[in-house]
Scaffold this active site. Structure first.
Site, PDB file in Angstrom:
ATOM      1  N   ARG A  80     -15.923 113.149  68.266  1.00 38.66           N
ATOM      2  CA  ARG A  80     -17.051 113.026  69.459  1.00 38.66           C
ATOM      3  C   ARG A  80     -16.132 113.100  70.107  1.00 38.66           C
ATOM      4  O   ARG A  80     -16.653 114.313  71.650  1.00 38.66           O
ATOM      5  CB  ARG A  80     -17.137 111.763  69.895  1.00 38.66           C
TER       6      ARG A  80
ATOM      7  N   LYS B  13     -27.626  98.938  63.965  1.00 35.74           N
ATOM      8  CA  LYS B  13     -28.677  98.997  66.082  1.00 35.74           C
ATOM      9  C   LYS B  13     -29.877  98.755  65.324  1.00 35.74           C
ATOM     10  O   LYS B  13     -31.002  99.843  66.005  1.00 35.74           O
ATOM     11  CB  LYS B  13     -28.493  99.743  66.368  1.00 35.74           C
TER      12      LYS B  13
ATOM     13  N   GLY C 202     -23.162 108.249  65.984  1.00 34.91           N
ATOM     14  CA  GLY C 202     -21.637 108.838  66.059  1.00 34.91           C
ATOM     15  C   GLY C 202     -21.099 107.975  64.396  1.00 34.91           C
ATOM     16  O   GLY C 202     -20.000 108.792  63.457  1.00 34.91           O
TER      17      GLY C 202
ATOM     18  N   GLY D 118     -28.754 107.004  68.079  1.00 36.11           N
ATOM     19  CA  GLY D 118     -30.693 106.261  69.012  1.00 36.11           C
ATOM     20  C   GLY D 118     -30.623 107.504  70.148  1.00 36.11           C
ATOM     21  O   GLY D 118     -31.752 108.241  69.877  1.00 36.11           O
TER      22      GLY D 118
HETATM   23  N1  LIG Z   1     -26.654  96.432  55.493  1.00 35.66           N
HETATM   24  C1  LIG Z   1     -26.164  96.590  55.916  1.00 35.66           C
HETATM   25  N2  LIG Z   1     -25.560  95.548  56.572  1.00 35.66           N
HETATM   26  C2  LIG Z   1     -24.201  95.210  57.850  1.00 35.66           C
HETATM   27  N3  LIG Z   1     -23.517  96.566  58.540  1.00 35.66           N
HETATM   28  C3  LIG Z   1     -24.812  97.593  58.042  1.00 35.66           C
HETATM   29  C4  LIG Z   1     -25.704  97.888  57.045  1.00 35.66           C
HETATM   30  N4  LIG Z   1     -26.160  99.180  56.349  1.00 35.66           N
HETATM   31  C5  LIG Z   1     -25.135  99.826  57.795  1.00 35.66           C
HETATM   32  N5  LIG Z   1     -24.264  99.116  58.325  1.00 35.66           N
HETATM   33  C6  LIG Z   1     -23.777  99.436  59.395  1.00 35.66           C
HETATM   34  O1  LIG Z   1     -23.849 100.680  60.236  1.00 35.66           O
HETATM   35  C7  LIG Z   1     -23.520 100.953  61.479  1.00 35.66           C
HETATM   36  C8  LIG Z   1     -23.477 101.692  61.402  1.00 35.66           C
HETATM   37  O2  LIG Z   1     -24.786 101.990  62.789  1.00 35.66           O
HETATM   38  P1  LIG Z   1     -25.742 102.981  63.630  1.00 35.66           P
HETATM   39  O3  LIG Z   1     -24.631 102.097  65.021  1.00 35.66           O
HETATM   40  O4  LIG Z   1     -27.169 102.192  63.863  1.00 35.66           O
HETATM   41  O5  LIG Z   1     -25.284 104.097  63.163  1.00 35.66           O
HETATM   42  P2  LIG Z   1     -24.756 105.507  63.826  1.00 35.66           P
HETATM   43  O6  LIG Z   1     -23.746 105.315  64.741  1.00 35.66           O
HETATM   44  O7  LIG Z   1     -24.547 106.109  62.646  1.00 35.66           O
HETATM   45  O8  LIG Z   1     -26.192 106.136  64.612  1.00 35.66           O
HETATM   46  C9  LIG Z   1     -21.249 101.473  60.082  1.00 35.66           C
HETATM   47  O9  LIG Z   1     -20.855 100.646  61.367  1.00 35.66           O
HETATM   48  C10 LIG Z   1     -22.039 100.186  59.404  1.00 35.66           C
HETATM   49  O10 LIG Z   1     -21.777 100.013  58.600  1.00 35.66           O
HETATM   50  O1  LIG Z   2     -22.669 105.278  69.206  1.00 34.40           O
HETATM   51  C1  LIG Z   2     -23.827 105.572  70.629  1.00 34.40           C
HETATM   52  O2  LIG Z   2     -25.025 105.901  69.974  1.00 34.40           O
HETATM   53  P1  LIG Z   2     -25.150 105.723  68.099  1.00 34.40           P
HETATM   54  O3  LIG Z   2     -24.518 104.970  67.600  1.00 34.40           O
HETATM   55  O4  LIG Z   2     -26.642 105.621  68.410  1.00 34.40           O
HETATM   56  O5  LIG Z   2     -25.195 107.336  67.408  1.00 34.40           O
HETATM   57  C2  LIG Z   2     -23.253 106.108  71.423  1.00 34.40           C
HETATM   58  O6  LIG Z   2     -22.649 106.014  71.860  1.00 34.40           O
HETATM   59  C3  LIG Z   2     -24.494 105.519  72.847  1.00 34.40           C
HETATM   60  O7  LIG Z   2     -24.032 103.748  71.882  1.00 34.40           O
HETATM   61  P2  LIG Z   2     -24.850 102.546  73.091  1.00 34.40           P
HETATM   62  O8  LIG Z   2     -26.099 102.889  71.344  1.00 34.40           O
HETATM   63  O9  LIG Z   2     -24.283 101.218  72.681  1.00 34.40           O
HETATM   64  O10 LIG Z   2     -25.653 103.023  74.026  1.00 34.40           O
END
Ligand SMILES: Nc1ncnc2c1ncn2[C@@H]1O[C@H](COP(=O)(O)OP(=O)(O)O)[C@@H](O)[C@H]1O
Ligand SMILES: O=C(OP(=O)(O)O)[C@H](O)COP(=O)(O)O
Length: 403
Positions: A37, A202, A360, A384
Site C-alpha cells: 500500500r 471482517k 490489504g 471492502g
Molecule cells: N478461519 C479464519 N479464522 C480467523 N481468521 C481468519 C480465518 N481465515 C482468514 N482469516 C484472517 O483474515 C484476515 C484478513 O481478513 P480481511 O481483513 O477481511 O481481508 P482483506 O484485508 O484482504 O480485505 C487475515 O489476517 C487472516 O488471518
Molecule cells: O484494510 C482495509 O480494508 P480491507 O481489509 O477491506 O482491504 C482498509 O484500510 C480499510 O480499513 P477498515 O476496514 O478498518 O476501515
C-alpha cells in the site's frame, strides 16, 4: 458527473496539499511485513512532489478505536515512505495541534510530511456529522487543496474520506483512477462465468455484500472466517471458530436466494481445525459438518479450508473468465494454515480472462506466499471498498469527488 482528477486542481507549486492515502499496512513487532500500500501511493505523491506542492500525507492504520495506541503508529510507515521516495519524509506525532501546524508551515516546495494515525481521534470514525465535520475542519486548516487517494477506505463515511474533501478544492489521485478503471471491467458486462471468492476475517462487514452480489455472479465461493456462519446456519457445530451469531437468518436467506437465482454458492466440504489460535497449534482436517469431532472437541477452531475444498474452489476459479477474490481462505500468516490460500491464489494465476485479488491482507498473502504481482490481472489495494464497488453501490468517498 465525472471523477475530478489531479489536473482539476491547477498549478500546485507552493500550495499545501493534503493527501489521504490508505497506508494501513500489516506490521509485526513494529516492522512492515508488506509495503504494497505504501508503494501504491507513490504515483500520486511523486506527481505532487514534481509539481512543487508541499505534501501533507494523512492515513489510518488498523482500528485503534480513538486511542493513541503505539502499536498503530504510522511512524514506521513514514520511514518506509522516505526510503521508497528516496527523499527525507518528516513525521508529525500529532494529527492536529500547534506542533503539527508548525511542521506543515516548515515544509518547502516538494517536501513531504506524514501525520500520525487519523484513527487516534475518535472523531475520524464518529457516526455524528458534527463531530466528524469539526475534525475535518481542523484538518482542512492544514491545506490549500485535498487529494483523495486511499482507495481502500472510500467505502467509509469518515471525516478524512467524506467530510474533508467537501471543505477544500479536492480531486482523486492516480491510484483511485487506476483502481476504478480496472474494477469497471468487473461491473460492465463481465465475461462469464463470473466468480467471486470471499474469505478473511471482517465477516460482519462483508456478509452484507452477498445480497447485492448474488444477482451479478455465476459462482460465489465462501472460505476464510466467513464460512463458519454458513455452516452454523446449516445446523453444524463450529467450535470456537469465527462466528456472527446474529447473521444466521440472513445467511439462510442468501442460500435460498442463490438457489432461486441458479447461482452456485459453494461452501467448504472440509476444514482444518486447530487446538488454538497459534502457529504451532495441533490440527486435523475434518469434514465441514464435523468440526467438533476432533480431540479438541468444542474448543476446536477452524483456521483453513481443507484440501478437498481448495481443489474444488481451484477448479471453479480456473475455469472462470472473470474472478474477484477478497479475503484469505485461512490464517495464512501461520504456515500450517496457509495451504488453502495458496491453492486459491495459484488457481487465480491460471484464469484465462481477468483475475483480480483485492484487499490489504489478501494482497499481502499472495506476496508472502511467493507470487508476483504480475501473475494476476490486478491487485487492488481495497477489499471492502472493491466489494462495495462491485455491488454497484455509490461509495461516500467517491461521491464527494464527483463519481
Ligand atoms: N478461519 C479464519 N479464522 C480467523 N481468521 C481468519 C480465518 N481465515 C482468514 N482469516 C484472517 O483474515 C484476515 C484478513 O481478513 P480481511 O481483513 O477481511 O481481508 P482483506 O484485508 O484482504 O480485505 C487475515 O489476517 C487472516 O488471518
Ligand atoms: O484494510 C482495509 O480494508 P480491507 O481489509 O477491506 O482491504 C482498509 O484500510 C480499510 O480499513 P477498515 O476496514 O478498518 O476501515
Amino acid at each position: 458527473m465525472a471523477l475530478r482528477t489531479l489536473e482539476s486542481l491547477g498549478d500546485l507549486a507552493g500550495r499545501r496539499v493534503i493527501v489521504r492515502c490508505d497506508l494501513n499496512v500489516p506490521l509485526k513487532d513494529g516492522v512492515i511485513t508488506d509495503d504494497g500500500r505504501v508503494r501504491a501511493s507513490l504515483g500520486t505523491l511523486r506527481t505532487l512532489i514534481e509539481a512543487g506542492a508541499r505534501v501533507v500525507v494523512i492515513s489510518h492504520l488498523g482500528r485503534p478505536d480513538g486511542e493513541a495506541k503505539p502499536e498503530y503508529s504510522l511512524a514506521p510507515v513514514a520511514t518506509r515512505l522516505g526510503e521508497l521516495l528516496g527523499a527525507a519524509v518528516a513525521f508529525a506525532p500529532e494529527t492536529t495541534g500547534e506542533a503539527t501546524t508548525s511542521a506543515v508551515e516548515a515544509l518547502s516546495d516538494g517536501e513531504v510530511l506524514v501525520l500520525e494515525n487519523l484513527r487516534y481521534q475518535a472523531a475520524e470514525t464518529s457516526k455524528s456529522d458534527e463531530e466528524r465535520t469539526a475534525f475535518a475542519e481542523q484538518l482542512a486548516a492544514l491545506g490549500d487543496a485535498f487529494v483523495s487517494d486511499g482507495f481502500g477506505v472510500v467505502h467509509r463515511k469518515q471525516a478524512s474520506v467524506f467530510d474533508l474533501p467537501q471543505l477544500l478544492p479536492s480531486a482523486a489521485g492516480t491510484l483511485i483512477e487506476t483502481e476504478l478503471r480496472v474494477l469497471d471491467r468487473l461491473t460492465e458486462n463481465p465475461e462469464r462465468p463470473y466468480t467471486v471468492v470471499l474469505g478473511g476475517s471482517k465477516v460482519s462487514d462483508k456478509l452484507g455484500v452477498i445480497e447485492h452480489l448474488l444477482p451479478r455472479v455465476d459462482n460465489l465461493l465462501i472460505g476464510g472466517g466467513m464460512l463458519f456462519t454458513f455452516l452454523k446456519a446449516q445446523g453444524h457445530a463450529v467450535g470456537k471458530s469465527l462466528l456472527e451469531e446474529d447473521q444466521l437468518d440472513r445467511v439462510r436467506g442468501y442460500v435460498r436466494d442463490a438457489e432461486a437465482r441458479g447461482v452456485r454458492l459453494i461452501l467448504p466440504t472440509d476444514v482444518v481445525v486447530a487446538s488454538g489460535f497459534a502457529p504451532d497449534a495441533e490440527h486435523a482436517t475434518v469434514a465441514a459438518e464435523s468440526i467438533e469431532s476432533t480431540s479438541f472437541g468444542s474448543d476446536g477452531i477452524g483456521l483453513d479450508i481443507g484440501p478437498e475444498t481448495a481443489a474444488a474452489f481451484a477448479d471453479v476459479i480456473a475455469s472462470s473468465k472473470t474472478v474477484f477474490w477478497n479475503g484469505p481462505m485461512g490464517v495464512f500468516e501461520f504456515d500450517a494454515f496457509a495451504a488453502g490460500t495458496r491453492v486459491v491464489a495459484d488457481a487465480l494465476t491460471r484464469v484465462d480472462g481477468l483475475g483480480v485479488v483485492g484487499g490489504g491482507d489478501s494482497a499481502s498473502a499472495v506476496r508472502a506466499l511467493g507470487f508476483d504481482d504480475e501473475q494476476f490481472g490486478h491487485i487492488s489495494t481495497g477489499g471492502g471498498a472493491s466489494l462495495e464497488f462491485l455491488e454497484g453501490k455509490s461509495l461516500p468517498g467517491l461521491e464527494v469527488l464527483g463519481w
